[in-house]
Enzyme design. Structure first.
Site, PDB file in Angstrom:
ATOM      1  N   GLY A   1      48.715  36.582  36.077  1.00 14.51           N
ATOM      2  CA  GLY A   1      48.758  35.627  36.350  1.00 14.51           C
ATOM      3  C   GLY A   1      48.568  35.722  37.929  1.00 14.51           C
ATOM      4  O   GLY A   1      48.023  36.278  38.483  1.00 14.51           O
TER       5      GLY A   1
ATOM      6  N   SER B   1      47.389  43.129  34.996  1.00 16.14           N
ATOM      7  CA  SER B   1      46.882  42.659  36.167  1.00 16.14           C
ATOM      8  C   SER B   1      48.123  42.247  37.217  1.00 16.14           C
ATOM      9  O   SER B   1      48.376  43.089  37.902  1.00 16.14           O
ATOM     10  CB  SER B   1      46.518  41.081  35.532  1.00 16.14           C
ATOM     11  OG  SER B   1      45.725  40.195  36.374  1.00 16.14           O
ATOM     12  N   ALA B   2      48.405  41.167  37.199  1.00 15.63           N
ATOM     13  CA  ALA B   2      49.664  40.886  38.270  1.00 15.63           C
ATOM     14  C   ALA B   2      51.019  41.583  38.070  1.00 15.63           C
ATOM     15  O   ALA B   2      51.393  42.346  39.071  1.00 15.63           O
ATOM     16  CB  ALA B   2      50.349  39.371  38.367  1.00 15.63           C
TER      17      ALA B   2
ATOM     18  N   HIS C   1      41.225  44.553  37.934  1.00 13.55           N
ATOM     19  CA  HIS C   1      40.091  43.773  37.753  1.00 13.55           C
ATOM     20  C   HIS C   1      38.995  44.110  38.840  1.00 13.55           C
ATOM     21  O   HIS C   1      38.335  43.358  39.422  1.00 13.55           O
ATOM     22  CB  HIS C   1      40.406  42.280  38.070  1.00 13.55           C
ATOM     23  CG  HIS C   1      41.297  41.684  36.994  1.00 13.55           C
ATOM     24  ND1 HIS C   1      41.102  41.339  35.893  1.00 13.55           N
ATOM     25  CD2 HIS C   1      42.770  41.239  37.175  1.00 13.55           C
ATOM     26  CE1 HIS C   1      42.359  40.992  35.361  1.00 13.55           C
ATOM     27  NE2 HIS C   1      43.120  40.892  36.201  1.00 13.55           N
TER      28      HIS C   1
ATOM     29  N   GLU D   1      37.819  46.286  34.527  1.00 12.74           N
ATOM     30  CA  GLU D   1      38.256  45.604  33.203  1.00 12.74           C
ATOM     31  C   GLU D   1      38.208  46.589  32.132  1.00 12.74           C
ATOM     32  O   GLU D   1      37.158  47.105  31.934  1.00 12.74           O
ATOM     33  CB  GLU D   1      37.175  44.440  33.138  1.00 12.74           C
ATOM     34  CG  GLU D   1      37.404  43.498  34.010  1.00 12.74           C
ATOM     35  CD  GLU D   1      38.502  42.220  33.883  1.00 12.74           C
ATOM     36  OE1 GLU D   1      38.432  41.471  33.043  1.00 12.74           O
ATOM     37  OE2 GLU D   1      39.621  42.307  34.611  1.00 12.74           O
TER      38      GLU D   1
END
Length: 241
Positions: free
Chosen positions: A86, A118-119, A155, A190
């Site tokens: 997020g 991700s985060a 990413h 990714e």
């Protein structure tokens, strides 16, 4: 350290965590209690339900760190922790506010398995300085968990030579970071992830990664590459070339 750091949790055309499910379920303790940290999104209950549903078939008991009323107590009950993706600024700000930043660093340092996406993968680095996210809130510091001594850019996107967009590419942004800081940056495309098991770090997933170091051209890293040397990094922030 026992870490699984995913570039992304959702792959195009696949369900949540589906692209990495075998690796995820192999990493998480079977029948164990997984505490999920949903603070990178605003809807904590909905986010936790999504993770719970994705892992239900593997027999993994998912509990939101926010659900007990005391995140530190919930973390203390965990057999593993998953920090979801997020907005990285919102996530880090909440980790500071709840006391989880320090608690996570201590628990994972003592052996608690840590999975990030991700985060959540950004949090494993020493600093927030290589995130792609917009600073929608201001955390007390950019200092993250420091579970690994180098930076990660989830990413990671390669420059598109056919694009007419004239803004900075990801490569240019990371080069700017290295002009001000002497810290390697692992660009995870990714579908890729980093697995850290003690003193060994290995690149996994379906796509190669890219390693950025100050003063040298970016280097391609093949899936399966041994990246253990990065664990000996001594990061130098604010170190101009």
């Amino acid at each position: 350290m026992n870490l699984l750091l995913l570039s992304n949790s959702t792959q195009h055309g696949r369900g949540y965590l589906e692209h990495a499910m075998d690796t995820v379920t192999g990493f998480l303790p079977a029948g164990g209690r997984l505490v999920f940290v949903p603070y990178a999104l605003a809807d904590h209950d909905g986010y936790t339900a999504q993770v719970r549903g994705a892992l239900a078939g593997a027999g993994i008991d998912v509990r939101g760190v926010h659900e007990s009323g005391d995140p530190l107590t919930r973390l203390g009950e965990a057999d593993a922790v998953f920090v979801g993706g997020g907005n990285s600024f919102r996530l880090l700000s909440t980790l500071y506010r709840t006391g989880l930043r320090e608690a996570l660093t201590k628990a994972v340092g003592a052996g608690l398995p840590y999975m990030g996406a991700s985060a959540g993968t950004n949090m494993a680095a020493p600093s927030l300085r290589t995130t792609n996210d917009m600073p929608i809130v201001e955390p007390p510091s950019f200092e993250a968990l420091g579970l690994v001594p180098f930076q990660i850019n989830p990413h990671y996107l390669d420059p598109d030579p056919a694009s007419t967009h004239k803004g900075e590419t990801r490569e240019e942004r990371l080069t700017e970071f290295l002009e001000e800081n002497d810290v390697p940056v692992l660009g995870l495309r990714e579908g890729s992830w980093l697995r850290v098991d003690g003193a060994r770090a290995t690149l996994g997933g379906a796509r190669d990664a890219r390693l950025f170091r100050r003063g040298t051209a970016p280097r391609e890293l093949a899936v399966g590459a041994d990246l253990s040397e990065l664990l000996a990094t001594v990061p130098a922030f604010g170190s101009r070339a």
